[in-house]
Design a protein around this motif. Sequence first.
Motif, PDB file in Angstrom:
ATOM      1  N   SER A  53       0.842  -1.204   0.000  1.00 12.77           N
ATOM      2  CA  SER A  53       0.000   0.000   0.000  1.00 12.77           C
ATOM      3  C   SER A  53       0.873   1.249   0.000  1.00 12.77           C
ATOM      4  CB  SER A  53      -0.947   0.005   1.192  1.00 12.77           C
ATOM      5  OG  SER A  53      -0.213  -0.088   2.388  1.00 12.77           O
ATOM      6  N   GLY A  56       2.321   1.884  -3.219  1.00 12.16           N
ATOM      7  CA  GLY A  56       1.278   2.521  -4.028  1.00 12.16           C
ATOM      8  C   GLY A  56       1.250   4.021  -3.808  1.00 12.16           C
ATOM      9  N   VAL A  57       1.313   4.427  -2.532  1.00 13.32           N
ATOM     10  CA  VAL A  57       1.335   5.865  -2.213  1.00 13.32           C
ATOM     11  C   VAL A  57       2.531   6.535  -2.889  1.00 13.32           C
ATOM     12  CG1 VAL A  57       1.571   7.557  -0.353  1.00 13.32           C
ATOM     13  CG2 VAL A  57       0.151   5.550  -0.003  1.00 13.32           C
ATOM     14  N   ASP A  60       1.974   6.728  -6.680  1.00 15.63           N
ATOM     15  CA  ASP A  60       0.915   7.640  -7.108  1.00 15.63           C
ATOM     16  C   ASP A  60       1.243   9.098  -6.801  1.00 15.63           C
ATOM     17  OD1 ASP A  60      -1.492   5.095  -6.168  1.00 15.63           O
ATOM     18  OD2 ASP A  60      -0.470   5.445  -8.081  1.00 15.63           O
ATOM     19  N   ILE A  61       1.878   9.366  -5.657  1.00 16.26           N
ATOM     20  CA  ILE A  61       2.285  10.744  -5.376  1.00 16.26           C
ATOM     21  C   ILE A  61       3.465  11.122  -6.269  1.00 16.26           C
ATOM     22  CG2 ILE A  61       3.194  12.341  -3.629  1.00 16.26           C
ATOM     23  CD1 ILE A  61       1.461  11.003  -1.563  1.00 16.26           C
ATOM     24  N   ARG A 172      -1.015  12.008   3.670  1.00 16.68           N
ATOM     25  CA  ARG A 172      -0.922  10.628   3.156  1.00 16.68           C
ATOM     26  C   ARG A 172       0.338   9.944   3.639  1.00 16.68           C
ATOM     27  NH1 ARG A 172      -5.502  10.319   3.202  1.00 16.68           N
ATOM     28  NH2 ARG A 172      -6.756  11.521   1.749  1.00 16.68           N
ATOM     29  N   GLU A 175      -0.127   8.885   7.194  1.00 21.84           N
ATOM     30  CA  GLU A 175      -0.897   7.636   7.279  1.00 21.84           C
ATOM     31  C   GLU A 175      -0.024   6.440   6.906  1.00 21.84           C
ATOM     32  OE1 GLU A 175      -4.993   9.936   6.244  1.00 21.84           O
ATOM     33  OE2 GLU A 175      -4.226   8.491   4.773  1.00 21.84           O
ATOM     34  N   SER A 176       0.833   6.626   5.911  1.00 24.16           N
ATOM     35  CA  SER A 176       1.731   5.544   5.477  1.00 24.16           C
ATOM     36  C   SER A 176       2.689   5.169   6.605  1.00 24.16           C
ATOM     37  CB  SER A 176       2.521   5.978   4.247  1.00 24.16           C
ATOM     38  OG  SER A 176       1.650   6.292   3.187  1.00 24.16           O
TER      39      SER A 176
ATOM     40  N   GLN B  25      -7.914  11.273  -8.646  1.00 26.62           N
ATOM     41  CA  GLN B  25      -6.540  11.311  -8.126  1.00 26.62           C
ATOM     42  C   GLN B  25      -6.550  11.306  -6.599  1.00 26.62           C
ATOM     43  OE1 GLN B  25      -3.529  11.078  -9.360  1.00 26.62           O
ATOM     44  NE2 GLN B  25      -2.350  11.725  -7.577  1.00 26.62           N
ATOM     45  N   CYS B  28      -7.714   8.007  -5.270  1.00 26.67           N
ATOM     46  CA  CYS B  28      -6.647   7.019  -5.451  1.00 26.67           C
ATOM     47  C   CYS B  28      -5.677   7.058  -4.270  1.00 26.67           C
ATOM     48  CB  CYS B  28      -5.922   7.284  -6.766  1.00 26.67           C
ATOM     49  SG  CYS B  28      -4.355   6.428  -6.923  1.00 26.67           S
ATOM     50  N   LEU B  29      -5.235   8.252  -3.899  1.00 26.04           N
ATOM     51  CA  LEU B  29      -4.288   8.376  -2.789  1.00 26.04           C
ATOM     52  C   LEU B  29      -4.930   7.888  -1.490  1.00 26.04           C
ATOM     53  CD1 LEU B  29      -2.498  11.816  -3.409  1.00 26.04           C
ATOM     54  CD2 LEU B  29      -1.897   9.559  -4.257  1.00 26.04           C
ATOM     55  N   LEU B  31      -7.439   5.653  -1.230  1.00 34.10           N
ATOM     56  CA  LEU B  31      -7.641   4.195  -1.314  1.00 34.10           C
ATOM     57  C   LEU B  31      -6.332   3.433  -1.149  1.00 34.10           C
ATOM     58  CD1 LEU B  31     -10.349   4.119  -4.118  1.00 34.10           C
ATOM     59  CD2 LEU B  31     -10.585   3.064  -1.865  1.00 34.10           C
ATOM     60  N   ASP B  32      -5.208   4.046  -1.510  1.00 39.50           N
ATOM     61  CA  ASP B  32      -3.901   3.389  -1.317  1.00 39.50           C
ATOM     62  C   ASP B  32      -3.694   3.026   0.144  1.00 39.50           C
ATOM     63  OD1 ASP B  32      -1.941   5.226  -3.834  1.00 39.50           O
ATOM     64  OD2 ASP B  32      -3.055   3.345  -3.955  1.00 39.50           O
ATOM     65  N   THR B  33      -4.156   3.884   1.060  1.00 42.03           N
ATOM     66  CA  THR B  33      -3.989   3.583   2.485  1.00 42.03           C
ATOM     67  C   THR B  33      -5.289   3.108   3.145  1.00 42.03           C
ATOM     68  OG1 THR B  33      -4.249   5.940   2.951  1.00 42.03           O
ATOM     69  CG2 THR B  33      -1.999   5.087   2.893  1.00 42.03           C
ATOM     70  N   HIS B  34      -6.379   3.109   2.406  1.00 39.58           N
ATOM     71  CA  HIS B  34      -7.660   2.615   2.928  1.00 39.58           C
ATOM     72  C   HIS B  34      -8.320   1.727   1.878  1.00 39.58           C
ATOM     73  CE1 HIS B  34      -6.825   6.384   5.065  1.00 39.58           C
ATOM     74  NE2 HIS B  34      -7.531   5.897   6.075  1.00 39.58           N
ATOM     75  N   PRO B  35      -7.640   0.614   1.509  1.00 39.87           N
ATOM     76  CA  PRO B  35      -8.100  -0.174   0.359  1.00 39.87           C
ATOM     77  C   PRO B  35      -9.429  -0.881   0.565  1.00 39.87           C
ATOM     78  CG  PRO B  35      -6.232  -1.247   1.432  1.00 39.87           C
ATOM     79  CD  PRO B  35      -6.399   0.079   2.100  1.00 39.87           C
TER      80      PRO B  35
END
Lengths: 201, 101
Positions: A53, A56-57, A60-61, A172, A175-176, B25, B28-29, B31-35
Amino acid sequence: MWNYEKRLQFPVNIKETNPKLAKLIITQFGGPDGELMASMRYLSQRYAMPYKSVAGVLTDIGTEELAHLEMISAMVYQLTRNLSLEEIQASGFDAYYVDHTLGIYPISAGGASVKADYFQSKGDPITDLTEDLAAEQKARTTYDNLLRLIKEPDVAEPLRFLRTREIVHFQRFGESLRLVQEQLDSKNFYQCNPAFDQKPR
Amino acid sequence: MFQQNQAHEKSVLLKSIGEVSFVLQDLCLYLDTHPEDCAALDYYQQCLAYKEQLEEIYCSTFGPLTLNHIQNCQVWSWTEEAWPWEGDCSCGTMKSVYSFQ
């Protein structure tokens, strides 16, 4: 693999040229806290990130930052479009012009070329995410500083958008980091580097 | 008059595409941490479908926004329309009063 959409993430329509502003704004392209090295930082860090995940962050960022450096470049391009030699000399844009004409090249407001030294990819999830949190705040402060100096609405609007995105990115990454810590020994986060130690062979 | 209407329709469509793309967008960000957020997943699908609809209309009238939207068989339309950093037609054509200070 990357695709390109033929539009800017947020519109840039600047009516008046202004090379003095261009010299400042270009720092968010090639400066120490600019979008180019932000993108390279996240896209480089994602390979060693063992949590899908968070990878993914970072992906995407990192991709969104490419759209941001495009916006900054569009701003500099419109602020310097069709400048005459007199305008170039009068605004102090002549030093840049000599090396790049009206081409867009990644430098800081102080004139330093972009460097990979501006980021680290340390291969340790906690370290990398901590760097990312700092990076987003540094970028936010840079936009704050630019917005204090720039009052033209068609220039300020895209900058304000970009500033807000830095704050969201910070959120974000926070959270990561929390997600990563949840995977680690709560009595000692630094007991191992999950990107290196205890990897199955 | 027709050109003005066309230009207006183009900019309205592009604005809508920009807005729904931005929602996608940001989602997406998230959902990356809350899939597992089902509501967010559903909303993502709805927005994606809407974006695809808008893009179909835009691309068939005004030219491709991506390489997956090339429809013209006579001419390589990817490079026909202006590139997005050009802005609208009056960008960078007015000289700033501050340019001479």
